[in-house]
Design an enzyme around this catalytic site. Structure first.
Site, mmCIF file in Angstrom:
data_model
loop_
_atom_site.group_PDB
_atom_site.id
_atom_site.type_symbol
_atom_site.label_atom_id
_atom_site.label_comp_id
_atom_site.label_asym_id
_atom_site.label_seq_id
_atom_site.Cartn_x
_atom_site.Cartn_y
_atom_site.Cartn_z
ATOM 1 C CE LYS A 23 14.344 -7.976 -0.962
ATOM 2 N NZ LYS A 23 14.492 -6.477 -0.794
HETATM 3 P P1 NAD Z 1 5.696 -3.837 4.912
HETATM 4 O O1 NAD Z 1 5.399 -5.449 4.989
HETATM 5 O O2 NAD Z 1 5.914 -3.191 6.033
HETATM 6 O O3 NAD Z 1 4.395 -3.190 4.365
HETATM 7 C C1 NAD Z 1 3.892 -3.345 3.081
HETATM 8 C C2 NAD Z 1 2.560 -2.436 3.147
HETATM 9 O O4 NAD Z 1 2.074 -2.674 1.819
HETATM 10 C C3 NAD Z 1 1.456 -3.053 3.992
HETATM 11 O O5 NAD Z 1 0.739 -1.894 4.507
HETATM 12 C C4 NAD Z 1 0.418 -3.817 3.098
HETATM 13 O O6 NAD Z 1 -0.717 -3.857 3.643
HETATM 14 C C5 NAD Z 1 0.564 -3.134 2.009
HETATM 15 N N1 NAD Z 1 0.169 -3.913 0.834
HETATM 16 C C6 NAD Z 1 0.307 -5.212 0.380
HETATM 17 N N2 NAD Z 1 -0.234 -5.389 -0.548
HETATM 18 C C7 NAD Z 1 -0.918 -4.426 -1.019
HETATM 19 C C8 NAD Z 1 -1.745 -4.065 -2.386
HETATM 20 N N3 NAD Z 1 -1.813 -4.908 -3.285
HETATM 21 N N4 NAD Z 1 -2.014 -2.744 -2.392
HETATM 22 C C9 NAD Z 1 -1.902 -1.655 -1.477
HETATM 23 N N5 NAD Z 1 -0.920 -1.976 -0.395
HETATM 24 C C10 NAD Z 1 -0.608 -3.421 -0.115
HETATM 25 O O7 NAD Z 1 6.879 -3.525 3.777
HETATM 26 P P2 NAD Z 1 7.878 -2.626 3.467
HETATM 27 O O8 NAD Z 1 9.030 -2.563 4.297
HETATM 28 O O9 NAD Z 1 7.276 -1.350 4.041
HETATM 29 O O10 NAD Z 1 8.262 -2.394 2.056
HETATM 30 C C11 NAD Z 1 7.259 -1.962 0.977
HETATM 31 C C12 NAD Z 1 7.923 -2.047 -0.216
HETATM 32 O O11 NAD Z 1 9.387 -1.223 -0.141
HETATM 33 C C13 NAD Z 1 8.456 -3.337 -0.920
HETATM 34 O O12 NAD Z 1 8.494 -3.182 -2.048
HETATM 35 C C14 NAD Z 1 9.929 -3.417 -0.284
HETATM 36 O O13 NAD Z 1 10.686 -4.436 -1.069
HETATM 37 C C15 NAD Z 1 10.367 -1.785 -0.671
HETATM 38 N N6 NAD Z 1 11.655 -1.597 0.383
HETATM 39 C C16 NAD Z 1 11.410 -1.522 1.662
HETATM 40 C C17 NAD Z 1 12.521 -1.057 2.418
HETATM 41 C C18 NAD Z 1 12.549 -1.302 3.922
HETATM 42 O O14 NAD Z 1 13.509 -0.754 4.455
HETATM 43 N N7 NAD Z 1 11.505 -1.780 4.652
HETATM 44 C C19 NAD Z 1 13.616 -0.828 1.877
HETATM 45 C C20 NAD Z 1 13.798 -0.593 0.294
HETATM 46 C C21 NAD Z 1 12.630 -1.026 -0.401
#
Ligand code: NAD
Length: 421
Positions: free
Chosen positions: A111
């Protein structure tokens, strides 16, 4: 057991480690392998002086942590967020090792992250920062070493700048150094939607197991970014009503189900859910307490905790985010009989299709979207059924079952490579 060095000590590292320790104990893991996997293999801290648009120079901090490379090159996202720290990045790298092993991928976990607020940076500042970060971590990344991908606060543009900077240093185009790139430079069809698509496959399999029909089922999704948007969209396509979603600013609720197309258009134009007309504004706390069939945390870690897990009113929790439930929250959900699909299984769709992207880059031969989506479904449903079968036969919860299967593959590899007796 080895003490956690103070550099890594953080609540997220302690949570991920506690889960690993519990599974290693249950599994009776060889103490030498156990000790080795409690700490990352490699961790790099970098600082990056960046000229801002107003002429000032700001020094940013960044990290890249590789947890274990016994199964292959390491793989994991890059996060841009104001609270990124070495301990959190190390915990997420460790989680990636479990996730890749569980999905049967030839990868270890990694990461990266930069401590910054991407929303307050211009596109030019973000590009300068990304290029400098890539140059700083250049010695330890590459298609055969460590392959970054998007995560919170990063996207396909960031991946394109990383790929370009790495390729300039090498002297040739090296698309396999990152995944989640734009299609025109070697990205894969279906990668953008992959994590949400995988989450939804897991929701459907869980509902089949619990005897719940899509018709009449309801969902709430916390976080409306990459994972949250596609999860909400695919759920509604299957007839599951998404009654609430949220971002960092607020939540919105509509008991008849939100029109996810309209919500997405509103979020894209305003960059916030605030002001959405066809729903009631609620807080993120209220969102988690909304009565529904499934709660899908898809934002940040530590959202379901000892102090709020008893307020959830759902049959199941499917973890779209990484590490969204603390150890204490998990104990409450277990006691209440809520069916939890752990992050290392539920959100593995992203890394599975990242693997497909990397394979296509290495082969220089690209697959059709239908083939990618079918393969993703096959990988994730196979993993789900393996975990469910183990959970039922060994009478452990889904998290312990997923960890045990993952650790078994890693332990076998450590032994086979002759590192431990
Ligand atoms: P992103 O940046 O696209 O979206 C994150 C979202 O969470 C945004 O809408 C933001 O406004 C919201 N957010 C932030 N703080 C918040 C809070 N306190 N309460 C509610 N909403 C809040 O990120 P993403 O890529 O969608 O990732 C989201 C999660 O999924 C993370 O934990 C990431 O590690 C995990 N993840 C992502 C992927 C991927 O392919 N993008 C894969 C596996 C896991």
């Amino acid at each position: 057991m080895t003490e956690i060095p103070s550099e890594f000590d953080s609540s997220s590292y302690r949570d991920v480690l506690a889960r690993f320790d519990a599974a290693a104990e249950w599994f009776r893991l060889d103490p030498n392998i156990w000790n080795r996997l409690r700490l990352p293999q490699r961790a790099l801290c970098v600082t990056m002086p960046i000229r801002m648009d107003n002429g000032d120079v700001h020094v940013f901090q960044g990290f890249r942590v590789q947890h274990d490379s016994i199964l292959g090159p390491t793989k994991g996202g890059v996060r841009y967020h104001p609270e990124v720290n070495l301990g959190e990045v190390a915990s997420l790298a460790m989680n990636m090792t479990w996730k890749c092993s569980l999905a049967g991928l030839p990868y270890g976990g990694a990461k990266g992250g930069i401590r910054c607020n991407p929303r307050s940076l211009s596109k030019q500042e973000l590009q300068r920062l990304t290029r400098r970060y890539t140059a700083e971590i250049f010695p330890i990344i590459g298609p055969d070493n460590d392959i970054p991908a998007p995560d919170v606060g990063t996207n396909e543009h960031v991946m394109a700048w990383m790929m370009d900077t790495y390729s300039h240093q090498r002297g040739y185009a090296a698309p396999g150094v990152v995944t989640g790139k734009p299609i025109c430079i070697g990205g894969s069809l279906g990668r953008e939607e992959a994590t949400g698509r995988g989450v939804v496959s897991v929701v459907i399999e869980s509902m089949k197991h619990l005897g719940i029909n899509c018709e009449g089922a309801t969902a709430v999704v916390q976080g409306f970014g990459n994972v949250g948007v596609f999860t909400a969209r695919f759920l509604t396509e299957l007839g599951i009503k998404v009654v609430a979603v949220s971002d960092s600013t607020c939540g919105i609720y509509n008991k008849n189900g939100l029109d996810i197309g309209n919500v997405t258009a509103h979020k894209n134009s305003r960059r916030t859910l605030q002001g959405y007309p066809e729903g009631e504004i609620i807080s993120n706390e209220q969102l988690l307490e909304t009565e529904c069939t499934v709660v899908i945390p898809a934002a940040l870690s530590g959202q379901i905790r000892g102090d709020n897990a008893h307020k959830l009113r759902c049959r199941m929790v499917v973890e779209g985010a990484n590490n969204p439930t603390t150890k204490e929250g998990d104990a409450v959900l277990r006691e209440r009989g809520i069916f939890v699909v752990p992050d290392i299984l539920a959100n593995s769709g992203g890394v599975i299709v990242s693997y497909f992207e990397w394979v296509q880059n290495l082969q220089k031969y690209f697959w059709k979207e239908k083939e990618i989506n079918e393969k993703l479904h096959d990988f994730i449903v196979t993993a789900f059924n393996r975990v469910l079968g183990f959970s039922l036969s060994e009478k452990v919860d889904m998290r312990m079952a997923a960890m045990a299967i993952s650790i078994r593959r890693l332990a076998d590899a450590h032994v086979a490579r002759g590192l431990y007796p």
